[in-house]
Design a protein around this motif. Structure first.
Motif, PDB file in Angstrom:
ATOM      1  N   MET A   1       0.854  -1.181   0.000  1.00 31.01           N
ATOM      2  CA  MET A   1       0.000   0.000   0.000  1.00 31.01           C
ATOM      3  C   MET A   1       0.897   1.241   0.000  1.00 31.01           C
ATOM      4  O   MET A   1       1.885   1.295   0.707  1.00 31.01           O
ATOM      5  N   THR A   2       0.516   2.200  -0.779  1.00 32.23           N
ATOM      6  CA  THR A   2       1.260   3.450  -0.877  1.00 32.23           C
ATOM      7  C   THR A   2       0.838   4.388   0.245  1.00 32.23           C
ATOM      8  O   THR A   2      -0.359   4.595   0.482  1.00 32.23           O
TER       9      THR A   2
ATOM     10  N   VAL B   1      -5.897  16.772 -15.048  1.00 29.87           N
ATOM     11  CA  VAL B   1      -6.015  16.190 -16.384  1.00 29.87           C
ATOM     12  C   VAL B   1      -4.746  15.415 -16.738  1.00 29.87           C
ATOM     13  O   VAL B   1      -4.808  14.288 -17.241  1.00 29.87           O
ATOM     14  N   GLN B   2      -3.591  16.009 -16.457  1.00 31.94           N
ATOM     15  CA  GLN B   2      -2.329  15.354 -16.784  1.00 31.94           C
ATOM     16  C   GLN B   2      -2.135  14.059 -15.988  1.00 31.94           C
ATOM     17  O   GLN B   2      -1.656  13.060 -16.534  1.00 31.94           O
ATOM     18  N   ALA B   3      -2.490  14.082 -14.719  1.00 39.32           N
ATOM     19  CA  ALA B   3      -2.374  12.872 -13.901  1.00 39.32           C
ATOM     20  C   ALA B   3      -3.322  11.782 -14.414  1.00 39.32           C
ATOM     21  O   ALA B   3      -2.956  10.606 -14.484  1.00 39.32           O
ATOM     22  N   SER B   4      -4.515  12.188 -14.795  1.00 38.89           N
ATOM     23  CA  SER B   4      -5.482  11.225 -15.339  1.00 38.89           C
ATOM     24  C   SER B   4      -4.982  10.635 -16.650  1.00 38.89           C
ATOM     25  O   SER B   4      -5.110   9.428 -16.888  1.00 38.89           O
ATOM     26  N   LEU B   5      -4.427  11.469 -17.510  1.00 39.61           N
ATOM     27  CA  LEU B   5      -3.882  10.989 -18.781  1.00 39.61           C
ATOM     28  C   LEU B   5      -2.702  10.043 -18.564  1.00 39.61           C
ATOM     29  O   LEU B   5      -2.571   9.036 -19.267  1.00 39.61           O
ATOM     30  N   THR B   6      -1.861  10.370 -17.599  1.00 45.28           N
ATOM     31  CA  THR B   6      -0.722   9.501 -17.292  1.00 45.28           C
ATOM     32  C   THR B   6      -1.209   8.130 -16.839  1.00 45.28           C
ATOM     33  O   THR B   6      -0.696   7.100 -17.291  1.00 45.28           O
ATOM     34  N   ALA B   7      -2.202   8.119 -15.978  1.00 41.43           N
ATOM     35  CA  ALA B   7      -2.765   6.855 -15.509  1.00 41.43           C
ATOM     36  C   ALA B   7      -3.357   6.067 -16.673  1.00 41.43           C
ATOM     37  O   ALA B   7      -3.144   4.857 -16.788  1.00 41.43           O
ATOM     38  N   LEU B   8      -4.074   6.760 -17.542  1.00 40.12           N
ATOM     39  CA  LEU B   8      -4.689   6.100 -18.686  1.00 40.12           C
ATOM     40  C   LEU B   8      -3.641   5.532 -19.639  1.00 40.12           C
ATOM     41  O   LEU B   8      -3.768   4.398 -20.115  1.00 40.12           O
ATOM     42  N   GLN B   9      -2.591   6.286 -19.889  1.00 39.35           N
ATOM     43  CA  GLN B   9      -1.534   5.837 -20.797  1.00 39.35           C
ATOM     44  C   GLN B   9      -0.833   4.576 -20.298  1.00 39.35           C
ATOM     45  O   GLN B   9      -0.364   3.763 -21.085  1.00 39.35           O
ATOM     46  N   HIS B  10      -0.749   4.429 -18.985  1.00 40.31           N
ATOM     47  CA  HIS B  10      -0.026   3.299 -18.399  1.00 40.31           C
ATOM     48  C   HIS B  10      -0.961   2.260 -17.787  1.00 40.31           C
ATOM     49  O   HIS B  10      -0.496   1.357 -17.085  1.00 40.31           O
ATOM     50  N   SER B  11      -2.242   2.376 -18.046  1.00 41.87           N
ATOM     51  CA  SER B  11      -3.224   1.525 -17.364  1.00 41.87           C
ATOM     52  C   SER B  11      -3.011   0.030 -17.597  1.00 41.87           C
ATOM     53  O   SER B  11      -3.202  -0.763 -16.680  1.00 41.87           O
ATOM     54  N   GLU B  12      -2.595  -0.352 -18.774  1.00 40.41           N
ATOM     55  CA  GLU B  12      -2.391  -1.784 -19.037  1.00 40.41           C
ATOM     56  C   GLU B  12      -1.237  -2.345 -18.218  1.00 40.41           C
ATOM     57  O   GLU B  12      -1.263  -3.501 -17.806  1.00 40.41           O
TER      58      GLU B  12
ATOM     59  N   LEU C   1      -0.150  -1.021 -15.256  1.00 36.81           N
ATOM     60  CA  LEU C   1      -0.285  -0.754 -13.830  1.00 36.81           C
ATOM     61  C   LEU C   1      -1.063  -1.816 -13.065  1.00 36.81           C
ATOM     62  O   LEU C   1      -0.778  -2.078 -11.908  1.00 36.81           O
ATOM     63  N   GLY C   2      -2.077  -2.360 -13.656  1.00 35.33           N
ATOM     64  CA  GLY C   2      -2.939  -3.285 -12.938  1.00 35.33           C
ATOM     65  C   GLY C   2      -3.886  -2.531 -12.025  1.00 35.33           C
ATOM     66  O   GLY C   2      -3.868  -1.301 -11.943  1.00 35.33           O
ATOM     67  N   VAL C   3      -4.703  -3.260 -11.321  1.00 30.78           N
ATOM     68  CA  VAL C   3      -5.739  -2.680 -10.468  1.00 30.78           C
ATOM     69  C   VAL C   3      -5.130  -1.831  -9.352  1.00 30.78           C
ATOM     70  O   VAL C   3      -5.594  -0.721  -9.078  1.00 30.78           O
ATOM     71  N   GLU C   4      -4.076  -2.328  -8.718  1.00 28.69           N
ATOM     72  CA  GLU C   4      -3.467  -1.592  -7.609  1.00 28.69           C
ATOM     73  C   GLU C   4      -2.852  -0.280  -8.085  1.00 28.69           C
ATOM     74  O   GLU C   4      -2.968   0.753  -7.424  1.00 28.69           O
ATOM     75  N   GLY C   5      -2.198  -0.318  -9.239  1.00 28.00           N
ATOM     76  CA  GLY C   5      -1.591   0.883  -9.783  1.00 28.00           C
ATOM     77  C   GLY C   5      -2.621   1.936 -10.155  1.00 28.00           C
ATOM     78  O   GLY C   5      -2.429   3.132  -9.902  1.00 28.00           O
TER      79      GLY C   5
ATOM     80  N   ALA D   1      -5.513   2.244  -8.759  1.00 23.31           N
ATOM     81  CA  ALA D   1      -6.029   2.763  -7.490  1.00 23.31           C
ATOM     82  C   ALA D   1      -5.115   3.851  -6.929  1.00 23.31           C
ATOM     83  O   ALA D   1      -5.589   4.861  -6.403  1.00 23.31           O
ATOM     84  N   VAL D   2      -3.818   3.665  -7.063  1.00 21.99           N
ATOM     85  CA  VAL D   2      -2.863   4.688  -6.602  1.00 21.99           C
ATOM     86  C   VAL D   2      -3.050   5.970  -7.395  1.00 21.99           C
ATOM     87  O   VAL D   2      -3.099   7.058  -6.825  1.00 21.99           O
ATOM     88  N   TRP D   3      -3.178   5.855  -8.712  1.00 21.02           N
ATOM     89  CA  TRP D   3      -3.373   7.054  -9.529  1.00 21.02           C
ATOM     90  C   TRP D   3      -4.692   7.748  -9.212  1.00 21.02           C
ATOM     91  O   TRP D   3      -4.770   8.981  -9.231  1.00 21.02           O
ATOM     92  N   CYS D   4      -5.712   7.000  -8.899  1.00 16.06           N
ATOM     93  CA  CYS D   4      -6.985   7.609  -8.481  1.00 16.06           C
ATOM     94  C   CYS D   4      -6.791   8.420  -7.206  1.00 16.06           C
ATOM     95  O   CYS D   4      -7.343   9.521  -7.071  1.00 16.06           O
ATOM     96  N   ARG D   5      -6.009   7.902  -6.295  1.00 11.05           N
ATOM     97  CA  ARG D   5      -5.725   8.632  -5.057  1.00 11.05           C
ATOM     98  C   ARG D   5      -4.927   9.899  -5.339  1.00 11.05           C
ATOM     99  O   ARG D   5      -5.140  10.936  -4.703  1.00 11.05           O
ATOM    100  N   ILE D   6      -4.001   9.832  -6.293  1.00 10.43           N
ATOM    101  CA  ILE D   6      -3.222  11.018  -6.659  1.00 10.43           C
ATOM    102  C   ILE D   6      -4.145  12.079  -7.258  1.00 10.43           C
ATOM    103  O   ILE D   6      -4.057  13.260  -6.897  1.00 10.43           O
ATOM    104  N   VAL D   7      -5.033  11.671  -8.149  1.00 12.58           N
ATOM    105  CA  VAL D   7      -5.975  12.618  -8.754  1.00 12.58           C
ATOM    106  C   VAL D   7      -6.852  13.250  -7.677  1.00 12.58           C
ATOM    107  O   VAL D   7      -7.084  14.461  -7.677  1.00 12.58           O
TER     108      VAL D   7
END
Length: 64
Positions: A1-2, A24-35, A37-41, A43-49
């Motif tokens: 857990m982060t 927007v940039q954080a959301s795009l970064t998460a989307l670009q790397h979503s494959e 990252l997996g579910v946990e990754g 979730a971390v990006w959602c927390r960052i947003v």
């Protein structure tokens, strides 16, 4: 857990670099790397947003 401090620091990096478009940039970064990252990754990006959103809500409340 982060840890929350890591989430906050990551959010602040995006705020400093992108300003008002940080969310927007954080959301795009998460989307670009979503494959990769997996579910946990994702979730971390959602927390960052969410941390970015919170930062701007606090800032806007102080300005108003």
């Amino acid at each position: 857990m982060t840890d929350e401090i890591d989430i906050y620091r990551s959010a602040m990096v995006f705020v400093k670099k992108y300003g008002s478009s940080a969310k927007v940039q954080a959301s795009l970064t998460a989307l670009q790397h979503s494959e990769d990252l997996g579910v946990e990754g994702i979730a971390v990006w959602c927390r960052i947003v969410k941390a970015i959103e919170k930062k701007f809500k606090v800032f806007n409340a102080r300005v108003s």
